[in-house]
Enzyme design. Structure first.
Site, short mmCIF file in Angstrom:
data_model
loop_
_atom_site.label_atom_id
_atom_site.label_comp_id
_atom_site.label_asym_id
_atom_site.label_seq_id
_atom_site.Cartn_x
_atom_site.Cartn_y
_atom_site.Cartn_z
N CYS A 170 0.73 -1.39 -0.14
CA CYS A 170 -0.06 -0.17 -0.03
C CYS A 170 0.94 1.37 0.04
CB CYS A 170 -0.95 0.00 1.18
SG CYS A 170 -1.96 -1.45 1.35
N HIS A 302 -3.59 7.86 6.25
CA HIS A 302 -3.69 6.35 5.44
C HIS A 302 -5.19 6.04 5.75
CE1 HIS A 302 -2.32 2.88 3.66
NE2 HIS A 302 -2.46 2.16 4.91
N HIS A 339 -9.48 1.89 -1.14
CA HIS A 339 -8.10 1.59 -0.89
C HIS A 339 -7.50 0.96 -2.14
CE1 HIS A 339 -4.29 0.46 0.62
NE2 HIS A 339 -4.53 0.26 1.74
#
Length: 409
Positions: A170, A302, A339
Site C-alpha cells: 500500500c 492512511h 483503498h
C-alpha cells in the site's frame, strides 16, 4: 525555505482515474463535496463492496494522441496498464510536456504497483484449471507482469531514461514519488513521471482479501466508531515532477512542490502496524522538508477504516504533533475512492495537494461518531482550511512506511 537538499522539485502535471471517475477534475470535484464511489461490486454472485470504475475500457481501447503503430507495440493490456496509461497521458498533457525533447533522455518513469495484472492472471487460471485447457493467452506473461505499466508508459511516450516499478504493497506509489524526488534532487534526471496503478477487483483477488478478514461488509469509515474494515478501489494516479530549473526554463505552470519524503520499516509484523515505525516516517518527512511540527498542515491520513490501522495511526499523530495537533486538519480520502493499494499513496498526495492549493479540506465520509482511540481533528464536512503544507501518509503490510510533504507552488 527549501528541503534538506536545497533543490526544489515541482509538480507540473497531474492525472488520475478511479472509481470516482476519469480525470483529475471529476475526481477532485467529487472528493471535495463528499460524493463517494463505494458501492456493491457487480458480478454473477455477491462479491462485496468496492470503489469500481464505471465503463471499464475494452481491449481495443484507443488513447487520444497515440497512433495505432505505437499502440500495437504494447501488446495486450491488462486493466492495470490501461489505468496507468490513462493517468500518465493526462499528467503529461497537463504539464505541457507531450513530445518535449526532455522526455527522451532526461526523464524517468517510476510506477508503484502492489500486484501485477490480476485480471490476466485470473483469466489464465480459469482456462487452465476451470476449463482444463492446455494453453493460456500468449501475452499472459508480458501483460500480467508488475513492470508492465511502467514499460507501457515509457513505450507510448518514447522515454529512454530510467524506467522501473516499485512494489511495497500500500506504500508503493508513495515510495515511487519519494524516490523520484531524490532522483531529481541528485541531478540524475530533470523530469519524473511517477505514481501508481492497481486493478485488483477480480474474483481471485477479492477472494484473497476477503479470506484475510479485513474487508468491510458495508463501507469504509476511517477513524469512526464501529468501523468494520477497508474497501478496495481501483485506478491510477500519476504526477509529473520537475526540477525547479527545468520547469522555470520552459515556463511551466506549477501546481505545487514535493518538498519532503520520510520512510521507515516497522521490522515488527507482516500485517499489524507499529506506532513507533509510523511516527518515525512522519518525523523523517518533516526533517527532510525542513518543516516544523507546528506549521498548519492538511494531513492526508492512511485511514483504512480498520480497527488496528486507524488506532495506530491516530496514536502516532498524537505523539508526533502533541499539543500542535489541533492546528492541523486530518482528511482520509479512502472513504471516497477506496483503498487503491499500490496506487493509493499517489492518489492521496494528488488529492491532498488539491486540498492544500484550494484551501478546502474534503470530508471524511461515512463517519458514525468519535472513537476515543482515534481522537483527531477530522474534517467531517467540506470546510475551508488554510494550511501551509500537506503531510500524506502511506503505511503498508510488512511495516513499510512512506510519508510525503507537499507545499503550495
Amino acid at each position: 525555505m527549501t528541503g534538506a537538499s536545497g533543490h526544489r522539485v515541482l509538480v507540473t502535471g497531474m492525472g488520475c482515474v478511479s472509481g470516482l471517475g476519469r480525470g483529475l477534475a471529476v475526481n477532485w470535484a467529487r472528493t471535495r463535496k463528499g460524493d463517494g464511489a463505494i458501492r456493491p461490486l457487480p458480478g454473477p454472485a455477491p462479491v462485496g463492496m468496492a470503489a469500481w470504475l464505471e465503463g471499464r475500457p475494452a481491449d481495443d481501447i484507443r488513447f487520444p494522441g497515440v497512433d495505432g503503430q505505437r499502440l500495437r507495440r504494447l501488446g495486450r493490456l491488462d486493466p492495470i496498464s490501461r489505468f496507468a496509461i490513462e493517468a500518465a497521458l493526462e499528467a503529461v498533457g497537463d504539464a505541457g510536456l507531450a513530445d518535449h525533447p526532455s522526455l527522451a533522455r532526461r526523464t524517468a518513469v517510476l510506477m508503484g504497483c502492489g500486484s501485477g495484472g490480476n485480471e490476466t492472471i485470473d483469466t489464465g487460471y480459469e482456462r487452465l484449471f476451470g476449463k482444463d485447457e492446455a494453453k493460456v493467452h500468449p501475452q499472459t506473461i508480458p501483460s500480467s507482469m508488475i513492470t508492465a505499466p511502467a514499460a507501457h508508459v515509457s513505450i507510448l511516450l518514447g522515454i529512454h531514461g530510467p524506467v522501473f516499478t516499485l512494489s511495497s504493497a500500500c506504500a508503493s506509489s508513495a515510495h515511487a514519488l519519494g524516490e523520484a524526488l531524490h532522483m531529481i534532487r541528485s541531478g540524475r534526471v530533470d523530469v519524473a513521471i511517477a505514481g501508481g496503478a492497481e486493478a485488483c477487483l477480480t474474483r481471485g483477488s477479492m477472494a484473497g482479501w476477503q479470506s484475510l478478514g479485513v474487508l468491510a461488509p458495508d463501507t469504509c469509515r476511517p477513524f469512526s466508531r464501529d468501523r468494520r474494515g477497508m474497501v478496495l478501489g481501483e485506478g491510477a494516479a500519476v504526477l509529473v515532477l520537475e526540477s525547479e530549473r527545468h520547469a522555470r526554463a520552459r515556463g511551466a505552470r506549477v501546481h505545487g512542490e514535493l518538498a519532503g519524503y520520510g520512510l521507515s520499516s516497522d521490522a515488527s509484523h507482516i500485517t499489524a502496524p507499529d506506532t513507533a515505525g509510523i511516527a518515525a516516517a512522519i518525523r523523517a518527512a518533516h526533517e527532510d522538508a525542513c518543516i516544523g511540527f507546528d506549521i498548519p498542515a492538511v494531513v492526508s491520513a492512511h485511514g483504512t477504516g480498520t480497527a488496528l490501522n486507524d488506532a495506530a495511526e491516530a496514536l502516532a499523530l498524537r505523539e508526533v504533533y502533541g499539543t500542535d495537533l489541533p492546528r492541523h486538519r486530518v482528511i482520509a480520502t479512502k472513504s471516497a475512492h477506496g483503498h487503491m493499494i499500490g496506487a493509493t499513496g499517489a492518489m492521496e498526495f494528488l488529492l491532498g495537494l488539491m486540498a492544500l492549493v484550494e484551501g478546502t479540506a474534503p470530508p471524511v465520509l461515512n463517519h458514525l461518531g468519535p472513537d476515543p482511540e482515534c481522537d483527531l481533528p477530522l474534517a467531517l464536512e467540506p470546510q475551508s482550511f488554510s494550511a501551509e503544507v500537506l503531510i500524506s501518509n502511506s503505511f503498508a503490510f510488512g511495516g513499510l512506511n512512506a510519508v510525503l510533504v507537499g507545499r503550495r507552488a
